[in-house]
Scaffold this motif. Structure first.
Motif, PDB file in Angstrom:
ATOM      1  N   LEU A  64       0.829  -1.204   0.000  1.00 42.50           N
ATOM      2  CA  LEU A  64       0.000   0.000   0.000  1.00 42.50           C
ATOM      3  C   LEU A  64       0.867   1.259   0.000  1.00 42.50           C
ATOM      4  O   LEU A  64       0.622   2.195  -0.765  1.00 42.50           O
ATOM      5  CB  LEU A  64      -0.942  -0.008   1.205  1.00 42.50           C
ATOM      6  CG  LEU A  64      -1.929   1.146   1.334  1.00 42.50           C
ATOM      7  CD1 LEU A  64      -2.815   1.242   0.100  1.00 42.50           C
ATOM      8  CD2 LEU A  64      -2.772   0.955   2.579  1.00 42.50           C
ATOM      9  N   ALA A  65       1.894   1.273   0.833  1.00 39.53           N
ATOM     10  CA  ALA A  65       2.804   2.426   0.882  1.00 39.53           C
ATOM     11  C   ALA A  65       3.530   2.604  -0.453  1.00 39.53           C
ATOM     12  O   ALA A  65       3.656   3.728  -0.956  1.00 39.53           O
ATOM     13  CB  ALA A  65       3.812   2.245   2.015  1.00 39.53           C
TER      14      ALA A  65
ATOM     15  N   GLY B  80      -5.460   9.595  -5.592  1.00 37.77           N
ATOM     16  CA  GLY B  80      -4.421   8.640  -5.953  1.00 37.77           C
ATOM     17  C   GLY B  80      -4.195   7.599  -4.869  1.00 37.77           C
ATOM     18  O   GLY B  80      -3.980   6.413  -5.151  1.00 37.77           O
ATOM     19  N   THR B  81      -4.276   8.028  -3.629  1.00 37.74           N
ATOM     20  CA  THR B  81      -4.096   7.112  -2.504  1.00 37.74           C
ATOM     21  C   THR B  81      -5.267   6.135  -2.395  1.00 37.74           C
ATOM     22  O   THR B  81      -5.076   4.950  -2.109  1.00 37.74           O
ATOM     23  CB  THR B  81      -3.908   7.907  -1.200  1.00 37.74           C
ATOM     24  OG1 THR B  81      -2.817   8.815  -1.374  1.00 37.74           O
ATOM     25  CG2 THR B  81      -3.625   6.998  -0.026  1.00 37.74           C
TER      26      THR B  81
ATOM     27  N   PRO C 278       3.573   6.899  -5.346  1.00 33.56           N
ATOM     28  CA  PRO C 278       3.539   7.402  -6.731  1.00 33.56           C
ATOM     29  C   PRO C 278       2.133   7.770  -7.201  1.00 33.56           C
ATOM     30  O   PRO C 278       1.956   8.785  -7.875  1.00 33.56           O
ATOM     31  CB  PRO C 278       4.117   6.253  -7.554  1.00 33.56           C
ATOM     32  CG  PRO C 278       3.985   5.046  -6.712  1.00 33.56           C
ATOM     33  CD  PRO C 278       4.019   5.494  -5.290  1.00 33.56           C
ATOM     34  N   LEU C 279       1.123   6.974  -6.837  1.00 38.31           N
ATOM     35  CA  LEU C 279      -0.235   7.286  -7.287  1.00 38.31           C
ATOM     36  C   LEU C 279      -0.751   8.563  -6.632  1.00 38.31           C
ATOM     37  O   LEU C 279      -1.486   9.337  -7.257  1.00 38.31           O
ATOM     38  CB  LEU C 279      -1.181   6.117  -7.022  1.00 38.31           C
ATOM     39  CG  LEU C 279      -0.942   4.868  -7.869  1.00 38.31           C
ATOM     40  CD1 LEU C 279      -1.935   3.765  -7.510  1.00 38.31           C
ATOM     41  CD2 LEU C 279      -1.018   5.196  -9.341  1.00 38.31           C
ATOM     42  N   GLY C 280      -0.366   8.790  -5.376  1.00 36.81           N
ATOM     43  CA  GLY C 280      -0.740  10.038  -4.708  1.00 36.81           C
ATOM     44  C   GLY C 280      -0.109  11.251  -5.372  1.00 36.81           C
ATOM     45  O   GLY C 280      -0.755  12.280  -5.579  1.00 36.81           O
TER      46      GLY C 280
ATOM     47  N   ARG D 129      -0.798  15.929  -8.902  1.00 35.66           N
ATOM     48  CA  ARG D 129      -0.404  16.753 -10.049  1.00 35.66           C
ATOM     49  C   ARG D 129      -1.537  16.861 -11.062  1.00 35.66           C
ATOM     50  O   ARG D 129      -1.837  17.938 -11.578  1.00 35.66           O
ATOM     51  CB  ARG D 129       0.852  16.179 -10.714  1.00 35.66           C
ATOM     52  CG  ARG D 129       1.311  16.954 -11.912  1.00 35.66           C
ATOM     53  CD  ARG D 129       1.683  18.377 -11.564  1.00 35.66           C
ATOM     54  NE  ARG D 129       2.090  19.092 -12.777  1.00 35.66           N
ATOM     55  CZ  ARG D 129       2.178  20.382 -12.863  1.00 35.66           C
ATOM     56  NH1 ARG D 129       1.918  21.127 -11.812  1.00 35.66           N
ATOM     57  NH2 ARG D 129       2.528  20.956 -13.978  1.00 35.66           N
ATOM     58  N   LEU D 130      -2.202  15.739 -11.366  1.00 34.82           N
ATOM     59  CA  LEU D 130      -3.301  15.766 -12.328  1.00 34.82           C
ATOM     60  C   LEU D 130      -4.445  16.659 -11.858  1.00 34.82           C
ATOM     61  O   LEU D 130      -5.004  17.434 -12.637  1.00 34.82           O
ATOM     62  CB  LEU D 130      -3.812  14.348 -12.597  1.00 34.82           C
ATOM     63  CG  LEU D 130      -2.959  13.501 -13.511  1.00 34.82           C
ATOM     64  CD1 LEU D 130      -3.520  12.084 -13.613  1.00 34.82           C
ATOM     65  CD2 LEU D 130      -2.847  14.122 -14.888  1.00 34.82           C
TER      66      LEU D 130
END
Length: 183
Positions: free
Chosen positions: A33-34, A93-94, A39-41, A46-47
């Motif tokens: 999860l971390a 993202g998270t 990266p997804l967060g 940014r998006l």
């Protein structure tokens, strides 16, 4: 200074996830999860930052990868913003990372989101307290002498402004402590 505080906030949040709440998850789910949430967060943050500004700055799509550009300076105040991130995109993202880990590990999504709640509150606490470094988190002008001092207000260009970042940081800290106590 703000970037250092954000890095420390992420590190503190990861430590809480891995050493405190991660014990309640199956196997190495906390580590996965971390590894996905970071990266997804960042990508989500940014998006979201870019998409929110798209109606006012259609040219921002050309600068979507220009995260190193400073914004808000006197020279580029009216120009297309370059770098930047937004909290709600990081949350999205998270949550996407939690969805992926929930599917892969066959755990309830709610359990993973619960594990992320206290670390997120701590990260928000640290980043809100550090907003003063970038000149954000200031509220309305205050003229009552009793309150014209820190931590109620901050002096900006010889005017006292409400220190909203302090109140947000305190609220996030209280939420974090409550979550730790009841978890």
């Amino acid at each position: 200074a703000y970037a250092v505080c954000v890095c420390l906030a992420v590190l503190a949040g990861l430590m809480v996830l891995l050493f405190r709440t991660g014990k309640k998850l199956k196997g190495d789910s906390a580590f996965v999860l971390a590894a996905l949430a970071l990266p997804l967060g960042l990508i989500g943050a940014r998006l979201f930052y870019v998409l929110v500004r798209l109606p006012n700055y259609p040219e921002i799509l050309q600068n979507i990868l220009h995260v190193w550009k400073e914004t808000g300076t006197e020279m580029d105040w009216d120009l297309v913003p370059g770098g930047g991130y937004a909290l709600w995109g990081a949350v999205g993202g998270t949550v996407a990372a939690a969805l992926i880990v929930a599917k892969a590990s066959r755990q309830p999504l709610g359990k993973l989101l619960d594990a992320l709640a206290a670390p997120a509150a701590l990260m928000i606490c640290i980043t809100r307290f550090s907003e003063n470094f970038i000149g954000e988190g200031h509220g309305i002008t205050i003229e009552t002498p009793l309150f014209c001092r820190f931590p109620f207000c901050v002096n900006v260009w010889d005017e006292w402004h409400l220190a909203v970042f302090v109140f947000e940081g305190i609220a996030a800290l209280v939420i974090f402590m409550i979550m730790l106590y009841y978890s």
